[in-house]
Design an enzyme around this catalytic site. Sequence first.
Site, PDB file in Angstrom:
ATOM      1  N   ASP A 237      -4.967  -6.272 -15.000  1.00  0.00           N
ATOM      2  CA  ASP A 237      -5.494  -6.404 -16.098  1.00  0.00           C
ATOM      3  C   ASP A 237      -4.998  -7.528 -16.916  1.00  0.00           C
ATOM      4  OD1 ASP A 237      -6.794  -4.199 -15.249  1.00  0.00           O
ATOM      5  OD2 ASP A 237      -6.032  -2.629 -16.848  1.00  0.00           O
TER       6      ASP A 237
ATOM      7  N   TYR B 130      -6.883 -10.645 -16.472  1.00  0.00           N
ATOM      8  CA  TYR B 130      -8.296 -10.706 -17.252  1.00  0.00           C
ATOM      9  C   TYR B 130      -8.181 -10.922 -18.422  1.00  0.00           C
ATOM     10  CZ  TYR B 130     -12.633  -9.167 -18.498  1.00  0.00           C
ATOM     11  OH  TYR B 130     -14.144  -9.274 -19.107  1.00  0.00           O
TER      12      TYR B 130
ATOM     13  N   SER C 178     -40.206  11.127 -15.625  1.00  0.00           N
ATOM     14  CA  SER C 178     -39.067  12.039 -15.320  1.00  0.00           C
ATOM     15  C   SER C 178     -39.263  12.658 -13.923  1.00  0.00           C
ATOM     16  CB  SER C 178     -39.119  13.215 -16.317  1.00  0.00           C
ATOM     17  OG  SER C 178     -40.408  13.525 -16.344  1.00  0.00           O
TER      18      SER C 178
ATOM     19  N   GLU D 104     -29.182  10.132  -3.723  1.00  0.00           N
ATOM     20  CA  GLU D 104     -27.960   9.886  -4.948  1.00  0.00           C
ATOM     21  C   GLU D 104     -27.778  10.878  -5.708  1.00  0.00           C
ATOM     22  OE1 GLU D 104     -28.426   6.762  -7.865  1.00  0.00           O
ATOM     23  OE2 GLU D 104     -30.188   6.084  -6.505  1.00  0.00           O
TER      24      GLU D 104
ATOM     25  N   LYS E  49     -27.449  12.959  -9.425  1.00  0.00           N
ATOM     26  CA  LYS E  49     -28.080  12.771 -10.376  1.00  0.00           C
ATOM     27  C   LYS E  49     -27.159  12.978 -11.610  1.00  0.00           C
ATOM     28  CE  LYS E  49     -32.146  14.590 -12.871  1.00  0.00           C
ATOM     29  NZ  LYS E  49     -31.538  14.674 -14.221  1.00  0.00           N
TER      30      LYS E  49
ATOM     31  N   ASP F  59     -25.281  13.212 -15.072  1.00  0.00           N
ATOM     32  CA  ASP F  59     -25.667  13.841 -16.501  1.00  0.00           C
ATOM     33  C   ASP F  59     -25.531  12.923 -17.586  1.00  0.00           C
ATOM     34  OD1 ASP F  59     -26.537  15.998 -17.861  1.00  0.00           O
ATOM     35  OD2 ASP F  59     -24.691  17.314 -17.256  1.00  0.00           O
TER      36      ASP F  59
ATOM     37  N   ARG G 257     -34.668   5.755 -23.213  1.00  0.00           N
ATOM     38  CA  ARG G 257     -35.989   6.445 -22.551  1.00  0.00           C
ATOM     39  C   ARG G 257     -36.979   6.913 -23.592  1.00  0.00           C
ATOM     40  NH1 ARG G 257     -38.086  11.158 -20.882  1.00  0.00           N
ATOM     41  NH2 ARG G 257     -39.485  11.060 -19.404  1.00  0.00           N
TER      42      ARG G 257
ATOM     43  N   GLU H  42     -28.444   5.123 -15.734  1.00  0.00           N
ATOM     44  CA  GLU H  42     -27.998   6.372 -16.411  1.00  0.00           C
ATOM     45  C   GLU H  42     -26.822   5.693 -17.090  1.00  0.00           C
ATOM     46  OE1 GLU H  42     -30.198   8.758 -15.868  1.00  0.00           O
ATOM     47  OE2 GLU H  42     -29.276  10.508 -16.958  1.00  0.00           O
TER      48      GLU H  42
ATOM     49  N   TYR I 188     -30.423   2.975 -10.896  1.00  0.00           N
ATOM     50  CA  TYR I 188     -31.224   3.649  -9.989  1.00  0.00           C
ATOM     51  C   TYR I 188     -32.502   3.079  -9.663  1.00  0.00           C
ATOM     52  CZ  TYR I 188     -32.655   6.701 -13.755  1.00  0.00           C
ATOM     53  OH  TYR I 188     -32.905   7.286 -14.924  1.00  0.00           O
TER      54      TYR I 188
ATOM     55  N   LYS J  75     -31.454  20.450  -8.059  1.00  0.00           N
ATOM     56  CA  LYS J  75     -30.535  20.854  -9.400  1.00  0.00           C
ATOM     57  C   LYS J  75     -29.421  21.741  -8.522  1.00  0.00           C
ATOM     58  CE  LYS J  75     -31.625  19.153 -13.089  1.00  0.00           C
ATOM     59  NZ  LYS J  75     -32.129  19.698 -14.099  1.00  0.00           N
TER      60      LYS J  75
ATOM     61  N   CYS K 291       2.901  44.060 -28.720  1.00  0.00           N
ATOM     62  CA  CYS K 291       2.511  43.851 -27.427  1.00  0.00           C
ATOM     63  C   CYS K 291       1.391  44.864 -27.007  1.00  0.00           C
ATOM     64  CB  CYS K 291       3.496  43.687 -26.246  1.00  0.00           C
ATOM     65  SG  CYS K 291       2.670  43.870 -24.460  1.00  0.00           S
TER      66      CYS K 291
ATOM     67  N   CYS L   1       3.027  46.892 -23.861  1.00  0.00           N
ATOM     68  CA  CYS L   1       4.277  47.761 -23.910  1.00  0.00           C
ATOM     69  C   CYS L   1       4.682  47.860 -25.418  1.00  0.00           C
ATOM     70  CB  CYS L   1       5.519  47.059 -23.082  1.00  0.00           C
ATOM     71  SG  CYS L   1       5.953  45.566 -24.043  1.00  0.00           S
TER      72      CYS L   1
ATOM     73  N   CYS M  80       5.144  38.289 -25.995  1.00  0.00           N
ATOM     74  CA  CYS M  80       5.742  39.632 -25.991  1.00  0.00           C
ATOM     75  C   CYS M  80       7.060  39.303 -25.756  1.00  0.00           C
ATOM     76  CB  CYS M  80       5.004  40.581 -25.092  1.00  0.00           C
ATOM     77  SG  CYS M  80       5.929  41.851 -24.617  1.00  0.00           S
TER      78      CYS M  80
ATOM     79  N   CYS N 229       8.222  45.225 -20.265  1.00  0.00           N
ATOM     80  CA  CYS N 229       6.860  45.201 -20.281  1.00  0.00           C
ATOM     81  C   CYS N 229       6.231  45.050 -18.767  1.00  0.00           C
ATOM     82  CB  CYS N 229       6.377  43.559 -21.193  1.00  0.00           C
ATOM     83  SG  CYS N 229       4.623  43.572 -20.927  1.00  0.00           S
TER      84      CYS N 229
HETATM   85  N1  5U1 Z   1     -30.116   9.120  -9.667  1.00  0.00           N
HETATM   86  C1  5U1 Z   1     -31.284   8.899 -10.269  1.00  0.00           C
HETATM   87  N2  5U1 Z   1     -31.508   9.762 -11.318  1.00  0.00           N
HETATM   88  N3  5U1 Z   1     -32.887   9.478 -11.694  1.00  0.00           N
HETATM   89  C2  5U1 Z   1     -33.450   9.714 -12.791  1.00  0.00           C
HETATM   90  N4  5U1 Z   1     -32.644   8.495  -9.748  1.00  0.00           N
HETATM   91  C3  5U1 Z   1     -33.320   8.643 -10.605  1.00  0.00           C
HETATM   92  N5  5U1 Z   1     -34.639   8.364 -10.724  1.00  0.00           N
HETATM   93  C4  5U1 Z   1     -35.554   8.674 -11.877  1.00  0.00           C
HETATM   94  C5  5U1 Z   1     -34.909   9.734 -12.810  1.00  0.00           C
HETATM   95  C6  5U1 Z   1     -35.555   9.799 -13.979  1.00  0.00           C
HETATM   96  O1  5U1 Z   1     -36.643   8.502 -11.847  1.00  0.00           O
HETATM   97  C7  5U1 Z   1     -37.453   7.566 -10.934  1.00  0.00           C
HETATM   98  C8  5U1 Z   1     -38.556   8.167 -10.882  1.00  0.00           C
HETATM   99  C9  5U1 Z   1     -37.163   6.161 -10.985  1.00  0.00           C
END
Ligand code: 5U1
Length: 677
Positions: free
Chosen positions: A33, A36, A82, A116, A118, A120, A139, A176, A228, A317, A411, A414, A429, A435
């Site tokens: 680092d 850099y 979606s 791959e 998904k 969060d 989105r 994401e 993605y 899921k 306690c 006991c 305690c 105890c």
């Molecule tokens: N990994 C992944 N997550 N995700 C979310 N791929 C992916 N593709 C998505 C979404 C909403 O939509 C595809 C239809 C492009």
Amino acid sequence: MSNTPSAEAARLRTQLELYNYEYHVLDAPTVPDSEYDRLLQRLRTLEAEFPELVTPDSPTQRVGSEPLAQFAQVQHEIPMLSLDNAFNAQDMVDFERRLRDRLGAHAPATIEYACEPKLDGIAVSLLYRDGKLERGATRGDGRTGEDITHNVRTIPSIPLRLRGDGYPGVLEVRGEIYMPRAGFEAFNARARELGEKPFVNPRNAAAGTLRQLDPRLTAQRPLQMCCYSVGHVEGGALPETQSAILDRLQQWGLRTNPESEVVNGIEACDQYFQRLEAKRDSLAYDIDGIVFKVNALDLQERLGFVSRAPRWAIARKFPAQEEMTRLLDVEFQVGRTGAITPVARLEPVFVGGVTVSNATLHNADEIERLDVMIGDTVVIRRAGDVIPQVVSIVPDRRPDDARPVEFPTVCPVCDSPVERGEGEAALRCLGGLVCGAQRKAALRHFVSRKAMDIDGLGEKLIDQLVDTDQVKTVADLYALPRDVWLGLERMGEKSTDKLLAAIERSKATTLPRFIYALGIREVGETTAASLALHFGSWEALSSAAESVLLEVEDVGPVVADHLRQFFDSPDANTVVAALRTAGVHWPDVERPSEDATPLAGQTWVVTGKLEALGRSEAGAALKQLGAKVAGSVSAKTHCVVAGPGAGSKLKKAQELDVTVIDEAAFLALLQEHGVSL
Ligand code: 5U1
């Protein structure tokens, strides 16, 4: 090589972009680092001296733009879709059947799927024009999102300009943005220190951060992006499969998920799902399922869309890790060292794949932080094998008859007095061996696998022995006559003989195990191993002054104080003496000489699940051989010991060409160097 300021600035930018790409996209830094930072500083200096050299895509321009008054709206040229969901293997079989029905004669014998995780996080779109990042947007509702360009520019894994060539004139990339778990924990720890409100989970942290109007704040938060798919494309062609598009995106400098794979057929999708589910907790980020996409774009085109989701993709899921339920009551458990822990009794709820009816509330501080009352609706999280946690409450569902949690004044087991030590979160305690709860917990710990390893002496037997007062200390276990064991519920001749043999076997132990088994406060396996290695014998250890104890790795003032208190306690000395009289023995540990530290100067990493050894035992053995044990893999790592379920660390080791060995090879190495376990 031209040495004009302009040429130097261009060279620095190219170099910095390469290092950034290696670090954030490939996870494989080639320079420390500090290098850099040095180059970035040089570029800053040059740009300060010659402001006309500053370009919008210079690495110096990630941070620092002024706060916005509000977010502008962005229309997505192609809607951001979606995904349909699947919840089990049958849903996946149904998905493939729908694909085949629709494709008819065009369906191949085996359908290839790009799989791959998904993530969060928050779905975003990045627009590159002539390779330069022009716009970042959320989105939103899929058609209209918010312009968050100022914030995405601060995220190091998002290139301000694309690498290489061959990219379309207009390229919209989708993916994401998320906060890795470690960054989330560190961020929350700091927020708590500063008295600020922590985020509930990494997803909320990412969402909250992207909604900052001030990019200087965003820049301080550890966000990442994983791409993605592509959206709007003009002036150029892309490959003909999803997987090849991902490869291309990575070549252009965009981060894609290293777990991505192509598999053949729906059964292989199921295997991929199982594999990733097993690995889920060892990933550096939260995922809530797996996305499967038909890999061939011509098939995708034939399949088309239904309302807001493509027919060619599905998200399977994982069972939800967070659910809501009601807090029925709070009870108090007493642990081995007397710590009194509040435990939430819950209306049973299915979360993380199991039914949960209890969750830990840790201590009074945590109850205050959560502002939780009995009767509240609470959010429960159960991730992997981790003990279920109460994450938050739902304030507007608080019933009128909700009542505060009241801590016991004696306690609950006991009736001994309790106290909350200075600077301690836990109520304790003071009953010690009086105890029953502490005695039971101490016995459970003493017989456990990593301690004296007395197989067959389970919780039910321990409860009977303590409840009938036949066992007061761990030493009593070795003195009980056969007919006492035989008289316990569910004990027959055979099981008694087996148990007595296990008790006999446990007498020949090792010094680290013995120290650990005693259950001294804050002395876990690793510290026990360090103490044994440092002092070599029980006599040397138990007579060491606090200042000498402090010389041991892993021992700080608190642990040293607990150790001295234990060694100075007449009760503890009586128990140790009784154990030795009963025949418990161990060889002294030889302090390694220079020759016995063949791994001196080397850094090792242990990852995945080891079968024969605990990870801390493996770490202790490595330390005994002189190695340093690190938590992450870098180019400086000498070797990685990888067990089943190893994830990103293993992958990184492979990318960096670091030697990887499995547990069998590791055990052979330990044996070769005469390490006894
Ligand atoms: N990994 C992944 N997550 N995700 C979310 N791929 C992916 N593709 C998505 C979404 C909403 O939509 C595809 C239809 C492009």
